[in-house]
Motif scaffolding. Sequence first.
Motif, PDB file in Angstrom:
ATOM      1  N   PRO A  55      -7.859   1.709  -3.704  1.00  0.00           N
ATOM      2  CA  PRO A  55      -6.842   1.094  -2.332  1.00  0.00           C
ATOM      3  C   PRO A  55      -7.421  -0.016  -1.799  1.00  0.00           C
ATOM      4  O   PRO A  55      -6.678  -0.478  -0.703  1.00  0.00           O
ATOM      5  CB  PRO A  55      -7.344   2.342  -1.506  1.00  0.00           C
ATOM      6  CG  PRO A  55      -9.008   2.574  -1.928  1.00  0.00           C
ATOM      7  CD  PRO A  55      -8.826   2.520  -3.461  1.00  0.00           C
ATOM      8  N   ASN A 110      -5.364  -9.671  14.017  1.00  0.00           N
ATOM      9  CA  ASN A 110      -5.867  -8.210  13.500  1.00  0.00           C
ATOM     10  C   ASN A 110      -4.447  -7.744  12.911  1.00  0.00           C
ATOM     11  O   ASN A 110      -3.455  -7.692  13.299  1.00  0.00           O
ATOM     12  CB  ASN A 110      -6.077  -7.163  14.473  1.00  0.00           C
ATOM     13  CG  ASN A 110      -7.686  -7.258  14.970  1.00  0.00           C
ATOM     14  OD1 ASN A 110      -7.858  -7.470  15.896  1.00  0.00           O
ATOM     15  ND2 ASN A 110      -8.477  -7.170  13.999  1.00  0.00           N
ATOM     16  N   GLY A 111      -4.698  -7.114  11.312  1.00  0.00           N
ATOM     17  CA  GLY A 111      -3.529  -6.614  10.839  1.00  0.00           C
ATOM     18  C   GLY A 111      -2.556  -7.771  10.340  1.00  0.00           C
ATOM     19  O   GLY A 111      -1.573  -7.269   9.665  1.00  0.00           O
ATOM     20  N   ALA A 112      -2.800  -8.982  10.281  1.00  0.00           N
ATOM     21  CA  ALA A 112      -1.727  -9.824   9.775  1.00  0.00           C
ATOM     22  C   ALA A 112      -1.661  -9.849   8.172  1.00  0.00           C
ATOM     23  O   ALA A 112      -0.808 -10.237   7.800  1.00  0.00           O
ATOM     24  CB  ALA A 112      -2.227 -11.370  10.182  1.00  0.00           C
ATOM     25  N   GLY A 113      -2.666  -9.588   7.597  1.00  0.00           N
ATOM     26  CA  GLY A 113      -2.892  -9.320   5.969  1.00  0.00           C
ATOM     27  C   GLY A 113      -3.763 -10.445   5.549  1.00  0.00           C
ATOM     28  O   GLY A 113      -3.698 -10.501   4.190  1.00  0.00           O
ATOM     29  N   LYS A 114      -4.921 -10.946   6.352  1.00  0.00           N
ATOM     30  CA  LYS A 114      -5.883 -11.580   5.595  1.00  0.00           C
ATOM     31  C   LYS A 114      -6.516 -11.004   4.407  1.00  0.00           C
ATOM     32  O   LYS A 114      -6.862 -11.596   3.482  1.00  0.00           O
ATOM     33  CB  LYS A 114      -6.628 -12.361   6.820  1.00  0.00           C
ATOM     34  CG  LYS A 114      -5.751 -12.997   7.773  1.00  0.00           C
ATOM     35  CD  LYS A 114      -6.553 -13.469   9.125  1.00  0.00           C
ATOM     36  CE  LYS A 114      -7.517 -12.621   9.857  1.00  0.00           C
ATOM     37  NZ  LYS A 114      -6.937 -11.363  10.508  1.00  0.00           N
ATOM     38  N   THR A 115      -7.265  -9.918   4.964  1.00  0.00           N
ATOM     39  CA  THR A 115      -8.197  -9.420   4.004  1.00  0.00           C
ATOM     40  C   THR A 115      -7.219  -8.947   2.808  1.00  0.00           C
ATOM     41  O   THR A 115      -7.677  -8.992   1.625  1.00  0.00           O
ATOM     42  CB  THR A 115      -8.709  -8.241   4.535  1.00  0.00           C
ATOM     43  OG1 THR A 115      -9.439  -8.387   5.686  1.00  0.00           O
ATOM     44  CG2 THR A 115      -9.557  -7.451   3.730  1.00  0.00           C
ATOM     45  N   THR A 116      -5.939  -8.337   2.967  1.00  0.00           N
ATOM     46  CA  THR A 116      -5.391  -8.047   1.997  1.00  0.00           C
ATOM     47  C   THR A 116      -4.990  -8.999   0.956  1.00  0.00           C
ATOM     48  O   THR A 116      -4.818  -8.832  -0.088  1.00  0.00           O
ATOM     49  CB  THR A 116      -3.850  -7.350   2.495  1.00  0.00           C
ATOM     50  OG1 THR A 116      -4.095  -6.383   3.298  1.00  0.00           O
ATOM     51  CG2 THR A 116      -3.029  -7.330   1.452  1.00  0.00           C
ATOM     52  N   TYR A 135       1.131  -1.218   0.114  1.00  0.00           N
ATOM     53  CA  TYR A 135       0.093  -0.033  -0.072  1.00  0.00           C
ATOM     54  C   TYR A 135       0.968   1.049  -0.107  1.00  0.00           C
ATOM     55  O   TYR A 135       1.533   1.444   1.095  1.00  0.00           O
ATOM     56  CB  TYR A 135      -0.820   0.008   1.217  1.00  0.00           C
ATOM     57  CG  TYR A 135      -1.745  -1.183   1.464  1.00  0.00           C
ATOM     58  CD1 TYR A 135      -2.935  -1.005   0.408  1.00  0.00           C
ATOM     59  CD2 TYR A 135      -1.703  -2.206   2.115  1.00  0.00           C
ATOM     60  CE1 TYR A 135      -3.973  -1.973   0.660  1.00  0.00           C
ATOM     61  CE2 TYR A 135      -2.652  -2.917   2.236  1.00  0.00           C
ATOM     62  CZ  TYR A 135      -3.742  -3.103   1.604  1.00  0.00           C
ATOM     63  OH  TYR A 135      -4.731  -4.141   1.603  1.00  0.00           O
TER      64      TYR A 135
HETATM   65  P1  ATP Z   1      -8.372  -7.512  10.324  1.00  0.00           P
HETATM   66  O1  ATP Z   1      -8.632  -9.072  10.865  1.00  0.00           O
HETATM   67  O2  ATP Z   1      -8.246  -6.718  11.184  1.00  0.00           O
HETATM   68  O3  ATP Z   1      -9.080  -7.191   9.115  1.00  0.00           O
HETATM   69  P2  ATP Z   1      -6.365  -8.581   8.459  1.00  0.00           P
HETATM   70  O4  ATP Z   1      -5.302  -9.566   8.779  1.00  0.00           O
HETATM   71  O5  ATP Z   1      -7.234  -8.556   7.206  1.00  0.00           O
HETATM   72  O6  ATP Z   1      -6.923  -7.752   9.748  1.00  0.00           O
HETATM   73  P3  ATP Z   1      -5.305  -6.432   6.571  1.00  0.00           P
HETATM   74  O7  ATP Z   1      -6.595  -5.768   6.538  1.00  0.00           O
HETATM   75  O8  ATP Z   1      -5.130  -7.169   5.487  1.00  0.00           O
HETATM   76  O9  ATP Z   1      -5.383  -7.321   7.881  1.00  0.00           O
HETATM   77  O10 ATP Z   1      -4.309  -5.337   6.844  1.00  0.00           O
HETATM   78  C1  ATP Z   1      -2.806  -5.854   6.746  1.00  0.00           C
HETATM   79  C2  ATP Z   1      -2.042  -4.553   6.948  1.00  0.00           C
HETATM   80  O11 ATP Z   1      -2.062  -3.755   5.828  1.00  0.00           O
HETATM   81  C3  ATP Z   1      -2.319  -3.542   8.029  1.00  0.00           C
HETATM   82  O12 ATP Z   1      -1.135  -3.131   8.816  1.00  0.00           O
HETATM   83  C4  ATP Z   1      -3.136  -2.580   7.623  1.00  0.00           C
HETATM   84  O13 ATP Z   1      -2.945  -1.384   8.383  1.00  0.00           O
HETATM   85  C5  ATP Z   1      -2.608  -2.410   6.112  1.00  0.00           C
HETATM   86  N1  ATP Z   1      -3.664  -1.967   5.224  1.00  0.00           N
HETATM   87  C6  ATP Z   1      -4.798  -2.437   4.825  1.00  0.00           C
HETATM   88  N2  ATP Z   1      -5.407  -1.905   4.044  1.00  0.00           N
HETATM   89  C7  ATP Z   1      -4.843  -0.793   3.742  1.00  0.00           C
HETATM   90  C8  ATP Z   1      -4.968   0.386   2.889  1.00  0.00           C
HETATM   91  N3  ATP Z   1      -6.143   0.535   2.347  1.00  0.00           N
HETATM   92  N4  ATP Z   1      -4.141   1.441   2.832  1.00  0.00           N
HETATM   93  C9  ATP Z   1      -2.856   1.181   3.533  1.00  0.00           C
HETATM   94  N5  ATP Z   1      -2.711   0.178   4.494  1.00  0.00           N
HETATM   95  C10 ATP Z   1      -3.753  -0.718   4.579  1.00  0.00           C
END
Ligand code: ATP
Length: 242
Positions: free
Chosen positions: A54, A37-43, A12
């Motif tokens: 974004p 949280n924030g591990a990168g799963k949704t990403t 990002y």
């Molecule tokens: P959660 O369970 O909280 O949704 P996650 O494992 O799905 O967590 P992600 O949402 O993939 O985690 O986020 C991974 C990293 O990327 C985090 O550090 C988050 O802050 C960052 N991130 C996610 N979306 C964006 C964005 N649109 N712009 C900048 N950084 C982002």
Amino acid sequence: MLLEIENLKVRYGTIEALHGVSFSVDTGEIVALLGANGAGKTTTLHSIMRLPPPEAPKVVEGDIRFRGQSILTTEPYDVVRKMNMNLVPEGRHIFGNLTVYENLWIATTARTDGQENIDKDFERVFSLFPRLAERRRQQSESLSGGEQQMLAVGRALMSKCDVILLDEPSMGLAPLLMYELFRTLKQLNEEGMTILVVEQNARVALQFAHRGYVLDTGQIVAEGPSDKLMEDPEVKKAYLGG
Ligand code: ATP
């Protein structure tokens, strides 16, 4: 292999969110991607769906392959239409001012396989989720959280879906509804659906999935069959409450 993620690095802006993630999902499997949280799963899910920024970050290294072909240059609508893969997003994102039926119908508008197949899928969704059948004329915003999650899954099925990616399906659901949803997803899998599920609720996800991967700050730190992962001391300590 149906879906292969190989050494995926994504950013990002200047921030790297995945640091070389590799995993795979085979046809007919249920695979869980676990992590805090924030591990990168949704990403990871958004990258697979090829969503533009974004929502999804830029891939700077590695590959995502579907049936052996790279999909890095594939448009998101072709991921849905040509690969029959769809995402049930975190937070569901249903159209609250439309009825249950209308939400399901909208998902069929890009289909080219004929009304008969669409009608069959309506029947399948209403038999899998009788609550949706009972409430087909109800405004979706007045559904309970669990019913909205069922509708979000139903909507993915209506898009002619063979591979379903689920982002935190248990979020906000009372335990009974959560188990009901996972039972239905298991039934779908037994009928041939391939499932990749992202969950913070590792215990439930590992009871449901055949295999799992644990993601920690953008890296896979553990993987294996669900029963082995449940016995892994590190996984137990970090994700299963000891
Ligand atoms: P959660 O369970 O909280 O949704 P996650 O494992 O799905 O967590 P992600 O949402 O993939 O985690 O986020 C991974 C990293 O990327 C985090 O550090 C988050 O802050 C960052 N991130 C996610 N979306 C964006 C964005 N649109 N712009 C900048 N950084 C982002």
